[in-house]
Design an enzyme around this catalytic site. Structure first.
Site, PDB file in Angstrom:
ATOM      1  N   PRO A  16       0.814  -1.226   0.000  1.00 51.14           N
ATOM      2  CA  PRO A  16       0.000   0.000   0.000  1.00 51.14           C
ATOM      3  C   PRO A  16       0.847   1.276   0.000  1.00 51.14           C
ATOM      4  O   PRO A  16       1.688   1.479   0.862  1.00 51.14           O
ATOM      5  CB  PRO A  16      -0.812  -0.109   1.294  1.00 51.14           C
ATOM      6  CG  PRO A  16      -0.750  -1.546   1.685  1.00 51.14           C
ATOM      7  CD  PRO A  16       0.575  -2.048   1.179  1.00 51.14           C
ATOM      8  N   GLU A  17       0.602   2.099  -0.994  1.00 52.43           N
ATOM      9  CA  GLU A  17       1.228   3.420  -1.072  1.00 52.43           C
ATOM     10  C   GLU A  17       0.105   4.455  -1.017  1.00 52.43           C
ATOM     11  O   GLU A  17      -1.046   4.099  -0.740  1.00 52.43           O
ATOM     12  CB  GLU A  17       2.061   3.526  -2.363  1.00 52.43           C
ATOM     13  CG  GLU A  17       3.182   2.464  -2.409  1.00 52.43           C
ATOM     14  CD  GLU A  17       4.078   2.565  -3.638  1.00 52.43           C
ATOM     15  OE1 GLU A  17       4.195   3.674  -4.211  1.00 52.43           O
ATOM     16  OE2 GLU A  17       4.653   1.537  -4.034  1.00 52.43           O
ATOM     17  N   LYS A  47       1.587   7.292   3.687  1.00 49.47           N
ATOM     18  CA  LYS A  47       1.044   5.934   3.755  1.00 49.47           C
ATOM     19  C   LYS A  47       0.369   5.652   5.091  1.00 49.47           C
ATOM     20  O   LYS A  47       0.021   4.512   5.378  1.00 49.47           O
ATOM     21  CB  LYS A  47       2.177   4.920   3.546  1.00 49.47           C
ATOM     22  CG  LYS A  47       2.962   5.110   2.244  1.00 49.47           C
ATOM     23  CD  LYS A  47       4.117   4.108   2.207  1.00 49.47           C
ATOM     24  CE  LYS A  47       5.078   4.419   1.075  1.00 49.47           C
ATOM     25  NZ  LYS A  47       6.257   3.537   1.111  1.00 49.47           N
ATOM     26  N   ARG A  97      21.587  17.405  -4.333  1.00 44.77           N
ATOM     27  CA  ARG A  97      21.610  16.022  -3.873  1.00 44.77           C
ATOM     28  C   ARG A  97      22.265  15.130  -4.909  1.00 44.77           C
ATOM     29  O   ARG A  97      21.874  15.135  -6.067  1.00 44.77           O
ATOM     30  CB  ARG A  97      20.178  15.525  -3.605  1.00 44.77           C
ATOM     31  CG  ARG A  97      19.379  16.395  -2.665  1.00 44.77           C
ATOM     32  CD  ARG A  97      19.953  16.384  -1.266  1.00 44.77           C
ATOM     33  NE  ARG A  97      19.705  15.148  -0.561  1.00 44.77           N
ATOM     34  CZ  ARG A  97      18.602  14.920   0.172  1.00 44.77           C
ATOM     35  NH1 ARG A  97      17.652  15.829   0.267  1.00 44.77           N
ATOM     36  NH2 ARG A  97      18.462  13.794   0.813  1.00 44.77           N
ATOM     37  N   ARG A 120      15.184  -2.794  -2.865  1.00 44.66           N
ATOM     38  CA  ARG A 120      13.923  -2.912  -3.587  1.00 44.66           C
ATOM     39  C   ARG A 120      14.210  -3.042  -5.083  1.00 44.66           C
ATOM     40  O   ARG A 120      15.176  -2.459  -5.575  1.00 44.66           O
ATOM     41  CB  ARG A 120      13.048  -1.659  -3.366  1.00 44.66           C
ATOM     42  CG  ARG A 120      12.966  -1.214  -1.918  1.00 44.66           C
ATOM     43  CD  ARG A 120      12.277  -2.234  -1.038  1.00 44.66           C
ATOM     44  NE  ARG A 120      10.937  -2.524  -1.489  1.00 44.66           N
ATOM     45  CZ  ARG A 120       9.889  -1.744  -1.212  1.00 44.66           C
ATOM     46  NH1 ARG A 120      10.035  -0.653  -0.511  1.00 44.66           N
ATOM     47  NH2 ARG A 120       8.695  -2.069  -1.650  1.00 44.66           N
TER      48      ARG A 120
END
Ligand SMILES: [Zn+2]
Length: 269
Positions: free
Chosen positions: A2-3, A59, A153, A256
């Site tokens: 779930p996002e 979330k 970044r 991931r």
């Protein structure tokens, strides 16, 4: 898993089925899902309280119960919320169940026990304590805010999008979709994105999440409801790019697996 779009749908499910209802009884099926509260304490605090409102941040789903504070729900890898009534079966892997008057029930389902259910005195304090950035669909998360999070970044853009402290709500699946639609390789360093790419990426963040919500799309489970031009339905080994027909590639990012099209999302030299 779930996002933001999935949790937004759980929120709407909770609002339409349980808002205004008073909790008569709380059943904890597995106390390992509880964060810093015992099953007995959770029941004592919740029983007799009414569901006043709910709020989603990234979330997390936060449920306002008035004086007892806020019930905090995180769904981990495959959690969900299921409303049912007397006569219907209790869903499997029901870890916490709220029983309301009139035979209504709300089950927090979580097969792998990787989510969390807790209590917090205040929603804003909870969000701050969790270190969460702005919600990705919050109007305050605008292009200027996004540009600030990218500036200087050196990290890859895929990891940045998934960093809940930068912006809350995007995980592995939707970051893949956003980068696919923006035509940006997941390995691209944030400081290598030019102004046009930054703006395009920002616009795809909002558009992908909004389209997923309106499609009723819940991660991989309801994947068929998403537009066929989306990467997500093709996001697997041997999958084909919906834009060029080429083979989808995969790569590991902080543990991931990311999926992308090497042709539509070329690496920047
Ligand atoms: Zn392609």
């Amino acid at each position: 898993m779930p996002e933001l779009p999935d949790v937004e749908l759980y929120k709407r499910h909770l609002d339409t089925t349980c808002l205004g209802r008073t909790i008569r009884h709380v059943a904890v099926g597995d106390a390992r899902i509880l964060a810093d509260v015992s099953a007995a304490e959770l029941a004592r605090r919740l029983e007799g309280a009414r569901i006043i409102a709910s709020r989603r941040h990234g979330k997390h789903l936060l449920v306002d119960l008035g004086p007892p504070g806020w019930l905090t729900l995180h769904f981990g890898m495959n959690g969900s919320l299921v409303h049912f009534t007397d006569g219907e079966d209790d869903p499997p892997y029901d870890r916490v169940r709220l029983d309301f008057a009139g035979g209504h029930h709300l089950a927090y389902v979580n097969p792998r026990l990787l989510g969390r259910v807790g209590l917090a005195p205040d929603a804003d304090a909870f969000i701050a304590a969790e270190g969460l950035g702005l919600d990705a669909l919050d109007p305050r998360f605008d292009l200027a805010a996004f540009e600030r999070s990218l500036a200087g970044r050196k990290r890859d853009v895929k990891s940045l999008l998934m960093d809940q402290e930068v912006v809350a709500g995007i995980g592995n699946i939707y970051s893949d979709e956003i980068l696919f639609q923006a035509g940006i390789n997941p390995r691209t360093r944030c400081d290598r994105l030019d102004a046009g790419a930054r703006q395009h990426l920002f616009e795809r963040i909002k558009a992908v999440l909004e389209t997923a919500i309106t499609s009723g799309a819940g991660a991989e489970r309801l994947v068929d409801r998403l537009p066929s031009s989306f990467l997500i339905p093709h996001r697997e080994k041997g999958g084909r790019c919906p834009r060029c027909g080429g083979e989808i590639a995969s790569a590991k990012f902080s543990g991931r697996t990311a999926y992308y099209c090497p042709r539509c999302q070329p690496e920047v030299a």
